[in-house]
Design a protein around this motif. Structure first.
Motif, PDB file in Angstrom:
ATOM      1  N   TYR A  45       0.699  -1.509  -0.168  1.00  0.00           N
ATOM      2  CA  TYR A  45       0.019   0.072   0.161  1.00  0.00           C
ATOM      3  C   TYR A  45       0.729   1.194  -0.025  1.00  0.00           C
ATOM      4  O   TYR A  45       0.414   2.195  -0.702  1.00  0.00           O
ATOM      5  N   PHE A  84       4.029   1.451  -0.894  1.00  0.00           N
ATOM      6  CA  PHE A  84       4.523   1.682  -2.235  1.00  0.00           C
ATOM      7  C   PHE A  84       5.555   2.696  -2.629  1.00  0.00           C
ATOM      8  O   PHE A  84       6.828   2.652  -2.042  1.00  0.00           O
ATOM      9  N   ASP A  85       5.304   3.746  -3.078  1.00  0.00           N
ATOM     10  CA  ASP A  85       6.318   4.915  -3.164  1.00  0.00           C
ATOM     11  C   ASP A  85       6.109   5.931  -2.312  1.00  0.00           C
ATOM     12  O   ASP A  85       6.515   7.205  -2.474  1.00  0.00           O
ATOM     13  N   ARG A 101       1.211   9.506  -1.860  1.00  0.00           N
ATOM     14  CA  ARG A 101      -0.099  10.226  -1.455  1.00  0.00           C
ATOM     15  C   ARG A 101      -0.154  10.572  -0.106  1.00  0.00           C
ATOM     16  O   ARG A 101       0.805   9.857   0.951  1.00  0.00           O
ATOM     17  N   GLN A 109      -0.557   7.436   2.005  1.00  0.00           N
ATOM     18  CA  GLN A 109       0.588   6.401   2.037  1.00  0.00           C
ATOM     19  C   GLN A 109       1.626   6.830   3.075  1.00  0.00           C
ATOM     20  O   GLN A 109       1.971   6.189   3.795  1.00  0.00           O
TER      21      GLN A 109
END
Lengths: 338, 550
Positions: free
Chosen positions: B371, B373-374, B377, B380
């Motif tokens: 979730y 990931f990078d 957002r 995140q």
């Protein structure tokens, strides 16, 4: 878009996991419920040592009665803390403490349940409660243990350990973790007006106060220190019989006898099982096991195992009245000294 | 639609809240709310206590000393490993990991047994040590010997990355080599160093094993031992423990914030222009001998001495007698492996708790990493931050929170006093490892994999099973092993939350030192470190294999 679905998937994955965990939790809860149905078959005992003996008694008890024992072994201080932390969720049925004043403390707080055991009459009356709230089923005397590789013979009295000769050579168990050490400090300072001065003079003489009873005895066994004051005698006898270079004596001016008492908690979930356990502790079988472990049995008709008998140990004239209230004071005063 | 979109985030966030956030709020609530009203009484009481100021001072000074000492140990090591012929000896890095992975209480018990009066030092050299070991310096030494590998690895990696155009530029345009070092290399190292050094500082504050064994002996109380004492020593003082936890928490948050500022300010783009160091290294004989000597000295002090002590102690028959072959026995190991004995039970408990905790943590970490990931957002980033909380917050604060939270009367059901409690605690404490390992495995994947996923896969379970699991498997497994190793040795949480009659190998060793038979405890310690070393080697092999395949 792909990532969205991917994360949904990840979420689903987690929720499955969570559900799985919940399921497992439910199983666990269900498990303890069935255990609750069979309360007759299980009791929980919080026991302040001695580790070998407590396990042997537990085994013999389980064999004789078929009641399973959940045992939490720790020091007196940790057991009291645990009882308090679990006040919302009481777990224990029977509690065994190495200090009578702490037991008195629990009694005044209304946390104990009285029980008139059958064999109570053959027991040392001073170690047990008159109203049958707790039973002193065994006792240890606190002596001076010394390393025989370093010292050939010793019979110094308490106050002599403040002399130059003993600087940095003496250790003592920490009263914050050892119930018997609290009793000792209380007894010495109560019976003797200069008690605190004696302790202060030890501190000035680089007394090492570290850990529970075994830790300080180990320091002497390995030769790190030469002498333990307030050494628990059965541990010393045990180490001696294992071949360690150690011996013990009781100073002439008298010492403290610290009974180990067992009681039933008012919140006990298995009252009947707890009573059976107390009966067993007072039985001849258990009392012989106590003597076998070099501990003074509460029932004085039991034969001793290679150790000093009760009447051979000089005792301090201690007033134990209201000791439980002064106990915290004693600990605080001790920890504030250095 | 919105709910569906947010579903994974909500589920993951609820998970992490139950695990980590709510216990932390429980600490806050217990300290500041009394009988339904806001109250600063308990924290005020704590701050007015003279002992507490002493404890704070002790903790912070210890952190500073350890930071300085680890720097002195690790910087020369990192230079030796990158600038001399030892650059090829990759196996050294595995050896350097051993002291870091050794449970700190075992290391300090080893040092105590070695240095105490009539200890192994005096028996071997037949004279007293020329200095007193049992003081703050000794404690700083023991903790530095445990923590230096962490700093060393960070510095070494930073130096390796730098081995490129910067070096060549200084060679061509620079002046004296020493000046080059001071003007170019050291400033470039600064951001890595500050980050690692402050983490060392936080780790020192959070450390319990060494203060509980060595510190207790010299009367040096720190935050962790005081919190533990408040919770386990008669008379118990829960609000004292929570207030002190909050002070510790704030200190760590502050340090973490400072570290963020510094590393943002002094980070340079040193990753670009990497060129392999072409010239083969030619060292003078003197440098060779000095390097080998220094590396062996550090290894001898950090592994040799403590391991010698614990192994010898576990073999001694009569501890009061001197070291000799006739006084050696294997009986303590025999007792350890007697099926049904309390020690065997403790070992099995440790293994199964660690196994369960590592597996669940790996699963949660995997979902989290996918979730996060990078971390572009906000949601995140939020999850990224919360999942790494236990890296910067000392374990004992979480443990206090977990005890309060799971004992609270508001809960309909509780896992307190069941074996799920230690497992849950290990998951909370060590979740960052599995998240980080999976994340770094994810970040190493080429973007084309994501693209091909987007085009060719139509079923998401296919992506999960056939793409993510095989590609990330090794990262997940490495995280699993890391969690397994440190769960197995966790001490302070286990001491406080284990249900009655349940022991783990860590609490067993600790209680043998306190109450029982030290030789038996040390036999258990030997087994624990053997298992740890085995896991380190397995992990190393896995990672090497992962590098080959990707």
């Amino acid at each position: 878009m792909n990532k969205l679905k991917l994360t949904t998937l990840a979420g689903l994955f987690t929720s499955t996991l969570l559900l799985g965990a919940c399921g497992a939790e439910n199983n666990e809860a269900a498990g303890s419920e069935t255990a609750a149905d069979n309360l007759d078959n299980m009791i929980t005992v919080y026991s302040a040592g001695p580790s070998g003996l407590a396990e042997n008694i537990q085994e013999a008890f389980e064999e004789e009665t078929g009641i399973k024992v959940e045992m939490f072994q720790s020091t007196t201080g940790k057991i009291l803390s645990r009882l308090e932390a679990e006040a919302n969720n009481p777990v224990a049925d029977v509690v065994v403490l190495a200090s009578i004043p702490s037991m008195e403390g629990l009694k005044t707080e209304g946390k104990l349940q009285p029980y008139e055991a059958e064999s109570r009459d053959s027991f040392h009356p001073e170690w047990s409660d008159e109203e049958f709230y707790y039973y002193g089923y065994s006792a240890t005397a606190l002596g001076v243990a010394y390393n025989t590789n370093q010292i050939d013979f010793l019979d110094a009295d308490w106050s002599e350990f403040s002399e130059q000769e003993w600087q940095g050579r003496v250790t003592m168990p920490d009263p914050t973790s050892s119930g018997s050490a609290v009793d000792f400090v209380y007894g010495l300072t109560n019976a003797n007006e200069s008690g605190w001065d004696i302790i202060q003079s030890w501190m000035d003489n680089d007394l090492l106060v570290a850990g529970a009873n075994k830790e300080s005895l180990d320091a002497v066994i390995t030769g790190d220190k030469d002498v333990v004051v307030s050494a628990v005698d059965y541990m010393t006898y045990k180490a001696k019989s294992d071949g360690e270079p150690i011996d013990i004596y009781y100073p002439e001016s008298g010492t403290v006898i610290s009974p180990r008492a067992a009681a039933i908690l008012a919140d006990a979930q298995n009252m009947e099982g707890a009573q059976t356990y107390i009966d067993f502790l007072l039985s001849d079988t258990a009392q012989e096991m106590v003597a076998e472990a070099y501990i003074l049995p509460g029932n004085q008709s039991i034969e001793l195992n290679d150790r000093a008998a009760l009447d051979e140990i000089p005792t301090l004239p201690v007033d134990w009245e209201n000791a439980e209230e002064k106990q915290i004071e004693t600990i605080n005063q001790f920890t504030s000294m250095n | 639609m919105l709910v569906r979109r947010q579903a994974p985030f909500i589920i993951l966030f609820i998970t992490i809240s139950i695990l980590a956030l709510l216990p932390l709020f429980a600490v806050l609530g217990y300290t500041f709310f009394e009988d339904g009203g806001l109250s600063f009484e308990s924290i005020r009481l704590i701050l007015h206590n003279n002992n507490i100021m002493q404890t704070m001072q002790n903790s912070l000074l210890l952190g500073l000393y350890v930071m300085a000492a680890t720097t002195c140990i690790a910087l020369p090591l990192a230079v030796i490993r990158t600038k001399t012929f030892l650059i090829k000896s990759k196996w050294l890095d595995i050896l350097f990991l051993i002291p870091f992975m050794t449970p700190p209480y075992i290391g300090s018990m080893g040092w105590i047994l070695f240095m105490q009066h009539n200890g192994y030092y005096e028996q071997i050299f037949t004279q007293e040590a020329p200095f007193t070991f049992f003081n703050v310096a000794g404690m700083v030494f023991i903790m530095s010997m445990h923590l230096y590998p962490f700093l060393y690895l960070m510095l070494k990696n930073a130096l390796l990355r730098m081995n490129g155009s910067f070096q060549e530029a200084t060679l061509i345009y620079g002046g004296h080599p020493l000046l080059n070092w001071i003007r170019v290399t050291l400033p470039l190292l600064l951001s890595s160093y500050v980050m690692a050094a402050l983490l060392i500082f936080i780790k020192t504050l959070a450390e319990f094993g060494t203060p509980a064994t060595f510190g207790k002996r010299i009367g040096y109380d720190v935050f962790t031992t005081e919190i533990h004492a408040y919770l386990s020593r008669w008379p118990i003082n829960i609000s004292g423990a929570t207030s002190l936890s909050l002070v510790l928490l704030s200190a760590c948050m502050l340090i973490w914030y400072i570290q963020n500022i510094i590393s943002r300010k002094y980070t340079y783009g040193i990753h670009s222009g990497k060129s392999p160091s072409t010239a083969s290294i030619k060292d003078s004989i003197l440098i060779r001998y000095m390097s080998i000597g220094y590396v062996s000295l550090i290894l001898g002090l950090s592994i040799g001495v403590p391991y010698f002590s614990i192994i010898v102690t576990s073999l001694l028959n009569i501890r009061g007698e001197a070291l000799s072959f006739s006084n050696l026995t294997l009986r303590h190991y025999g007792e350890l492996f007697t099926v049904g004995s309390s020690s065997f039970q403790a070992l099995m408990n440790s293994l199964s708790f660690a196994f369960a905790a590592a597996t669940i943590a790996a699963l949660i970490g995997f979902c989290m990493a996918l979730y996060i990931f990078d971390a572009k957002r906000k949601s995140q980033q939020l999850l990224d931050f919360t999942s790494l909380l236990s890296n910067i917050i000392p374990g004992i604060v979480f443990v206090v929170g977990l005890i309060l939270f799971w004992n609270s009367a508001l809960l309909p059901a509780t896992i307190y006093n069941t074996i799920w409690m230690p497992i849950l605690t290990y998951i909370v404490l060590f979740l960052p490892y599995s998240v980080q390992y999976t994340k770094s495995a994810l970040s190493q994947l080429h973007p084309s994999i994501h693209h091909s996923n987007a085009i060719f896969a139509n079923n998401y379970s296919v992506i999960l099973l056939r793409v993510w699991l095989p590609l990330l498997g090794q990262g997940i497994l490495a995280g699993w092993m890391m969690t397994f190793i440190i769960s197995m040795r966790e001490l302070v949480g286990s001491l406080l939350i284990l249900p009655p009659s349940v022991e783990t190998s860590a609490t067993f060793i600790y209680s043998q030192f306190e109450q029982g038979d030290v030789a038996k405890g040390m036999a258990m310690a030997v087994i624990t470190v053997l298992l740890t070393i085995l896991c380190i080697f397995l992990m190393e092999r896995l990672q090497r294999k992962a590098l080959h395949t990707s």
